[in-house]
Scaffold this motif. Structure first.
Motif, PDB file in Angstrom:
ATOM      1  N   ALA A  58      13.092   9.169  13.656  1.00 43.06           N
ATOM      2  CA  ALA A  58      12.253   9.608  12.906  1.00 43.06           C
ATOM      3  C   ALA A  58      10.926   9.516  13.460  1.00 43.06           C
ATOM      4  O   ALA A  58      10.583   8.156  13.789  1.00 43.06           O
ATOM      5  N   ASP A  59       9.856  10.091  13.139  1.00 45.85           N
ATOM      6  CA  ASP A  59       8.409  10.010  13.469  1.00 45.85           C
ATOM      7  C   ASP A  59       7.820   9.728  12.263  1.00 45.85           C
ATOM      8  O   ASP A  59       7.772  10.938  11.413  1.00 45.85           O
ATOM      9  N   LEU A  60       7.346   8.773  12.051  1.00 42.94           N
ATOM     10  CA  LEU A  60       6.819   8.446  10.503  1.00 42.94           C
ATOM     11  C   LEU A  60       5.679   9.111  10.183  1.00 42.94           C
ATOM     12  O   LEU A  60       5.132   9.349   9.009  1.00 42.94           O
ATOM     13  N   SER A  61       4.943   9.667  11.269  1.00 37.43           N
ATOM     14  CA  SER A  61       3.519  10.400  10.872  1.00 37.43           C
ATOM     15  C   SER A  61       4.009  11.769  10.420  1.00 37.43           C
ATOM     16  O   SER A  61       3.217  12.669   9.931  1.00 37.43           O
ATOM     17  N   ASP A  62       5.370  12.121  10.532  1.00 37.28           N
ATOM     18  CA  ASP A  62       5.807  13.558  10.048  1.00 37.28           C
ATOM     19  C   ASP A  62       6.289  13.277   8.654  1.00 37.28           C
ATOM     20  O   ASP A  62       7.138  12.632   8.626  1.00 37.28           O
ATOM     21  N   ARG A  63       5.722  14.184   7.737  1.00 31.96           N
ATOM     22  CA  ARG A  63       6.013  13.791   6.192  1.00 31.96           C
ATOM     23  C   ARG A  63       7.678  14.279   5.853  1.00 31.96           C
ATOM     24  O   ARG A  63       8.346  13.462   5.262  1.00 31.96           O
ATOM     25  N   ALA A  64       8.233  15.133   6.720  1.00 27.75           N
ATOM     26  CA  ALA A  64       9.590  15.522   6.436  1.00 27.75           C
ATOM     27  C   ALA A  64      10.499  14.327   7.158  1.00 27.75           C
ATOM     28  O   ALA A  64      11.526  14.115   6.131  1.00 27.75           O
ATOM     29  N   GLN A  65      10.015  13.861   8.087  1.00 28.66           N
ATOM     30  CA  GLN A  65      10.913  13.141   8.786  1.00 28.66           C
ATOM     31  C   GLN A  65      10.661  11.617   8.126  1.00 28.66           C
ATOM     32  O   GLN A  65      11.792  10.766   7.958  1.00 28.66           O
ATOM     33  N   LEU A  66       9.496  11.148   7.409  1.00 29.21           N
ATOM     34  CA  LEU A  66       9.393   9.941   6.761  1.00 29.21           C
ATOM     35  C   LEU A  66      10.188  10.077   5.525  1.00 29.21           C
ATOM     36  O   LEU A  66      10.799   9.201   4.745  1.00 29.21           O
ATOM     37  N   ASP A  67      10.187  11.431   4.909  1.00 26.72           N
ATOM     38  CA  ASP A  67      11.136  11.466   3.608  1.00 26.72           C
ATOM     39  C   ASP A  67      12.507  11.314   3.786  1.00 26.72           C
ATOM     40  O   ASP A  67      13.433  10.809   2.904  1.00 26.72           O
ATOM     41  N   ARG A  68      13.087  11.709   5.038  1.00 26.27           N
ATOM     42  CA  ARG A  68      14.498  11.523   5.358  1.00 26.27           C
ATOM     43  C   ARG A  68      14.843   9.900   5.287  1.00 26.27           C
ATOM     44  O   ARG A  68      16.014   9.313   4.798  1.00 26.27           O
ATOM     45  N   VAL A  69      13.894   9.108   5.752  1.00 31.30           N
ATOM     46  CA  VAL A  69      14.096   7.592   5.534  1.00 31.30           C
ATOM     47  C   VAL A  69      13.912   7.090   4.546  1.00 31.30           C
ATOM     48  O   VAL A  69      14.686   6.187   3.946  1.00 31.30           O
ATOM     49  N   ALA A  70      12.810   7.736   3.418  1.00 32.75           N
ATOM     50  CA  ALA A  70      12.838   7.326   2.127  1.00 32.75           C
ATOM     51  C   ALA A  70      14.108   7.470   1.531  1.00 32.75           C
ATOM     52  O   ALA A  70      14.371   6.701   0.868  1.00 32.75           O
ATOM     53  N   GLN A  71      14.616   8.643   1.654  1.00 32.75           N
ATOM     54  CA  GLN A  71      16.080   8.985   1.048  1.00 32.75           C
ATOM     55  C   GLN A  71      17.231   8.055   1.555  1.00 32.75           C
ATOM     56  O   GLN A  71      17.893   7.728   0.539  1.00 32.75           O
ATOM     57  N   ARG A  72      17.036   7.671   2.685  1.00 30.43           N
ATOM     58  CA  ARG A  72      18.006   6.697   3.016  1.00 30.43           C
ATOM     59  C   ARG A  72      17.598   5.163   2.445  1.00 30.43           C
ATOM     60  O   ARG A  72      18.800   4.585   1.895  1.00 30.43           O
ATOM     61  N   LEU A  73      16.550   4.998   2.231  1.00 25.67           N
ATOM     62  CA  LEU A  73      16.390   3.663   1.368  1.00 25.67           C
ATOM     63  C   LEU A  73      16.746   3.744  -0.224  1.00 25.67           C
ATOM     64  O   LEU A  73      17.092   3.061  -0.939  1.00 25.67           O
ATOM     65  N   ALA A  74      16.569   4.981  -0.712  1.00 30.24           N
ATOM     66  CA  ALA A  74      16.988   5.218  -2.160  1.00 30.24           C
ATOM     67  C   ALA A  74      18.420   5.282  -2.455  1.00 30.24           C
ATOM     68  O   ALA A  74      18.737   5.314  -3.474  1.00 30.24           O
ATOM     69  N   SER A  75      19.251   5.159  -1.457  1.00 26.20           N
ATOM     70  CA  SER A  75      20.632   5.767  -1.453  1.00 26.20           C
ATOM     71  C   SER A  75      21.437   4.412  -2.400  1.00 26.20           C
ATOM     72  O   SER A  75      21.095   3.524  -2.076  1.00 26.20           O
ATOM     73  N   LEU A 110       0.566   3.611   9.704  1.00 27.85           N
ATOM     74  CA  LEU A 110       0.210   2.367   9.352  1.00 27.85           C
ATOM     75  C   LEU A 110       0.176   2.124   7.697  1.00 27.85           C
ATOM     76  O   LEU A 110       0.498   1.134   7.143  1.00 27.85           O
ATOM     77  N   SER A 111      -0.254   2.981   7.000  1.00 30.68           N
ATOM     78  CA  SER A 111      -0.470   2.806   5.662  1.00 30.68           C
ATOM     79  C   SER A 111       0.275   3.822   4.757  1.00 30.68           C
ATOM     80  O   SER A 111       1.179   3.240   3.913  1.00 30.68           O
ATOM     81  N   ARG A 112       0.422   5.204   5.319  1.00 30.84           N
ATOM     82  CA  ARG A 112       1.206   5.872   4.285  1.00 30.84           C
ATOM     83  C   ARG A 112       2.574   5.833   4.382  1.00 30.84           C
ATOM     84  O   ARG A 112       3.225   5.867   3.403  1.00 30.84           O
ATOM     85  N   ALA A 113       3.071   5.491   5.179  1.00 34.59           N
ATOM     86  CA  ALA A 113       4.558   5.335   5.536  1.00 34.59           C
ATOM     87  C   ALA A 113       5.002   3.919   5.016  1.00 34.59           C
ATOM     88  O   ALA A 113       6.156   3.782   4.285  1.00 34.59           O
ATOM     89  N   VAL A 114       4.024   2.995   4.974  1.00 38.52           N
ATOM     90  CA  VAL A 114       4.275   1.984   4.135  1.00 38.52           C
ATOM     91  C   VAL A 114       4.498   2.008   2.714  1.00 38.52           C
ATOM     92  O   VAL A 114       5.479   1.455   1.903  1.00 38.52           O
ATOM     93  N   LEU A 115       3.467   2.691   2.232  1.00 34.95           N
ATOM     94  CA  LEU A 115       3.549   3.318   0.758  1.00 34.95           C
ATOM     95  C   LEU A 115       4.712   3.795   0.439  1.00 34.95           C
ATOM     96  O   LEU A 115       5.445   3.515  -0.661  1.00 34.95           O
ATOM     97  N   VAL A 116       5.211   4.848   1.082  1.00 31.92           N
ATOM     98  CA  VAL A 116       6.085   5.871   0.982  1.00 31.92           C
ATOM     99  C   VAL A 116       7.512   5.005   0.815  1.00 31.92           C
ATOM    100  O   VAL A 116       8.439   5.001  -0.332  1.00 31.92           O
ATOM    101  N   LEU A 117       7.858   4.270   1.752  1.00 38.12           N
ATOM    102  CA  LEU A 117       8.988   3.671   1.985  1.00 38.12           C
ATOM    103  C   LEU A 117       9.033   2.408   1.119  1.00 38.12           C
ATOM    104  O   LEU A 117      10.254   2.084   0.671  1.00 38.12           O
ATOM    105  N   SER A 118       8.047   1.788   0.732  1.00 39.76           N
ATOM    106  CA  SER A 118       8.060   0.535  -0.015  1.00 39.76           C
ATOM    107  C   SER A 118       8.324   1.238  -1.642  1.00 39.76           C
ATOM    108  O   SER A 118       9.172   0.476  -2.192  1.00 39.76           O
ATOM    109  N   HIS A 119       7.749   2.192  -1.892  1.00 38.54           N
ATOM    110  CA  HIS A 119       8.108   2.826  -3.272  1.00 38.54           C
ATOM    111  C   HIS A 119       9.844   3.213  -3.357  1.00 38.54           C
ATOM    112  O   HIS A 119      10.306   2.448  -4.315  1.00 38.54           O
ATOM    113  N   ALA A 120      10.207   3.759  -2.370  1.00 37.06           N
ATOM    114  CA  ALA A 120      11.557   4.233  -2.288  1.00 37.06           C
ATOM    115  C   ALA A 120      12.579   2.934  -2.505  1.00 37.06           C
ATOM    116  O   ALA A 120      13.392   2.718  -3.084  1.00 37.06           O
TER     117      ALA A 120
END
Length: 256
Positions: A58-75, A110-120
């Protein structure tokens, strides 16, 4: 069996987290952009420690790819017990000299990915009543040195706030704030660090061992190394105008 997800897992501090988490018996989900390096690290961890390793490019600067990682964390079917938000990079130029798209990319990772993944992860862990989130910040978060410093300041303060929100839930949040560390980070950013005195450099394996010990203790802000503990203590009490003046001198344009 505990499962850890590490972003930026193929190099530097992230790789060291993957190595040490697997060595203690954790299954690992590896997240990074470089698929060949991901696969090579996965094979190394499986062979050395006999753990389950999942590769998640995943490239965490890409929102779709970031969302895939978030979904994995939410599993809920394959829960993640430890999240290490480590992915990051630096830009060589100053803010106004850089292209704004490059600065947006820095902010996204550095910021948005941390926020999104920490939320999930935080929601999923809170529901289970256990878990740990490690957000790799920096000693730079206590300085006023450009947008890297600003992004890392967000990570540190965000982590402190999330730790307070999750207090008593069984979920801990730790902002890891290292200083200069012997990795390929600065080389990738094309930064000349040859003038930096050796006593300021940290060793990545020791850094991660100390960080994991702090995570186990539920420490909210982890600063590895005696030298950086002293520096951060001083930065917390120095008047901000003095901190800013040091930063201005560091960013003063050189003559050509």
């Amino acid at each position: 069996m505990t499962t850890a997800l590490v972003t930026g897992a193929t190099a530097g501090i992230g790789r060291e987290f993957a190595l040490q988490l697997a060595a203690r018996g954790d299954d690992v989900v590896l997240v990074a952009r470089d698929v060949p390096r991901l696969e090579a690290l996965a094979a190394e961890l499986r062979a050395a420690h006999g753990v389950q390793v999942e590769v998640l490019p995943a490239d965490l600067s890409d929102r779709a790819q970031l969302d895939r990682v978030a979904q994995r964390l939410a599993s809920t079917d394959a829960p993640v017990d430890v999240l290490v938000n480590n992915a990051g990079f630096s830009l060589k130029g100053s803010f106004l000299d850089n292209d704004v798209a490059a600065e947006e990319g820095l902010f996204d990772v550095l910021s948005r990915a941390v926020l999104v993944l920490s939320h999930a992860a935080g929601r999923a862990m809170r529901a289970r009543g256990r878990g740990a989130i490690v957000n790799v910040s920096s000693v730079a978060s206590f300085l006023t040195s450009g947008t890297y410093s600003a992004n890392k300041s967000f990570v540190t303060v965000f982590s402190e706030g999330l730790a307070a929100e999750l207090a008593g839930t069984g979920v801990t949040v730790t902002a890891l704030c290292p200083g200069f560390t012997h990795t390929e980070f600065h080389q990738r950013a094309d930064l000349d660090m040859s003038s930096m005195p050796e006593f300021l450099w940290l060793d990545a394996p020791r850094l991660v061992r100390d960080a994991l010990a702090d995570v186990d203790k539920g420490k909210v802000v982890s600063v590895p190394g005696r030298q950086y503990k002293a520096i951060v203590t001083a930065l917390r009490v120095l008047p901000r105008p003095l901190v800013r003046s040091r930063s201005r001198r560091a960013h003063r344009p050189s003559s050509h």
